[in-house]
Motif scaffolding. Structure first.
Motif, PDB file in Angstrom:
ATOM      1  N   VAL A  20       0.840  -1.201   0.000  1.00 43.42           N
ATOM      2  CA  VAL A  20       0.000   0.000   0.000  1.00 43.42           C
ATOM      3  C   VAL A  20       0.874   1.250   0.000  1.00 43.42           C
ATOM      4  N   ARG A  21       1.898   1.256   0.824  1.00 43.66           N
ATOM      5  CA  ARG A  21       2.816   2.400   0.882  1.00 43.66           C
ATOM      6  C   ARG A  21       3.453   2.647  -0.478  1.00 43.66           C
ATOM      7  N   GLN A  22       3.976   1.591  -1.096  1.00 48.59           N
ATOM      8  CA  GLN A  22       4.628   1.721  -2.403  1.00 48.59           C
ATOM      9  C   GLN A  22       3.648   2.187  -3.490  1.00 48.59           C
ATOM     10  N   ALA A  23       2.424   1.664  -3.430  1.00 46.68           N
ATOM     11  CA  ALA A  23       1.430   1.991  -4.458  1.00 46.68           C
ATOM     12  C   ALA A  23       1.091   3.476  -4.481  1.00 46.68           C
ATOM     13  N   PHE A  24       1.182   4.134  -3.324  1.00 45.00           N
ATOM     14  CA  PHE A  24       0.790   5.537  -3.260  1.00 45.00           C
ATOM     15  C   PHE A  24       1.970   6.502  -3.280  1.00 45.00           C
ATOM     16  N   LEU A  25       3.192   5.987  -3.355  1.00 43.77           N
ATOM     17  CA  LEU A  25       4.362   6.867  -3.469  1.00 43.77           C
ATOM     18  C   LEU A  25       4.225   7.703  -4.734  1.00 43.77           C
ATOM     19  N   GLY A  26       4.389   8.978  -4.598  1.00 39.31           N
ATOM     20  CA  GLY A  26       4.350   9.849  -5.760  1.00 39.31           C
ATOM     21  C   GLY A  26       2.955  10.175  -6.276  1.00 39.31           C
ATOM     22  N   GLU A  27       1.902   9.646  -5.643  1.00 40.99           N
ATOM     23  CA  GLU A  27       0.537   9.986  -6.065  1.00 40.99           C
ATOM     24  C   GLU A  27       0.237  11.424  -5.647  1.00 40.99           C
ATOM     25  N   ARG A  28      -0.239  12.193  -6.570  1.00 41.73           N
ATOM     26  CA  ARG A  28      -0.465  13.623  -6.354  1.00 41.73           C
ATOM     27  C   ARG A  28      -1.453  13.920  -5.225  1.00 41.73           C
ATOM     28  N   PHE A  29      -2.506  13.130  -5.118  1.00 42.61           N
ATOM     29  CA  PHE A  29      -3.543  13.416  -4.124  1.00 42.61           C
ATOM     30  C   PHE A  29      -3.421  12.535  -2.885  1.00 42.61           C
ATOM     31  N   SER A  30      -2.255  12.000  -2.630  1.00 40.63           N
ATOM     32  CA  SER A  30      -2.026  11.124  -1.483  1.00 40.63           C
ATOM     33  C   SER A  30      -1.271  11.865  -0.384  1.00 40.63           C
TER      34      SER A  30
END
Length: 177
Positions: A20-30
């Motif tokens: 989950v942490r890796q999946a949201f790395l760099g996501e603009r709205f995270s």
């Protein structure tokens, strides 16, 4: 690519949180805390173990995860149970291969088998409609915070389940911890 979807196991908790942490790395709205949210939700009354699913290769390598938890649609003294879909996570190197779609499809089917009536999601309006989600405003169901109407969606798992239901979604307290 053959992917197996199954209920998350306790021994996988830490690895899932890392996915989950890796999946949201760099996501603009995270806010980069989705992995902590998953951990909090597992310890909440809103948690439905059968709706915490993993995607893995036949070798056992974990590629993704989805979580649906109990929420309420509240209007005055009336309250109706729904499910909140959040988050769905796939390792960055495996995104765009249909794994997220497989997780969502399996989770929705299992939710229906468990006799849940509806699901809400805050997500991309170009993605979730392919699963049957529509803007929740159609049923006069609203997010508890300011979001674009087209991004806050609902799905009836049972036709007519949201008929005469209206109000504001109340997520598990762990979403705002």
């Amino acid at each position: 690519m053959k992917v197996i979807i199954e209920q998350e196991r306790t021994r996988e908790f830490e690895q899932v949180e890392d996915i989950v942490r890796q999946a949201f790395l760099g996501e603009r709205f995270s806010d980069q805390t989705e992995h902590r949210l998953v951990k909090r939700l597992r310890e909440s009354r809103a948690y439905v173990p059968e709706l915490s699913l993993t995607a893995k290769l036949p070798s056992g390598e974990l590629l993704g995860h989805i979580l649906l938890t109990k929420a309420q649609i509240v209007e005055g003294e009336k309250s109706r149970e729904t499910l909140a879909l959040a988050p769905v996570s796939v390792l960055p190197e495996h995104q765009g291969k249909g794994i997220g779609s497989a997780l969502i499809g399996s989770a929705l089917e299992r939710a229906k088998e468990l006799d849940f009536l509806s699901v809400i999601v805050l997500g991309h309006p170009g993605y979730y409609p392919k699963f049957g989600f529509e803007p929740a405003i159609r049923w006069n169901v609203h997010a508890p915070f300011e979001v674009p109407e087209e991004a806050f969606m609902a799905l009836e798992l049972v036709p007519g389940a949201l008929y005469s239901v209206s109000g504001v979604v109340r997520y598990a307290d762990e979403f705002s911890s």
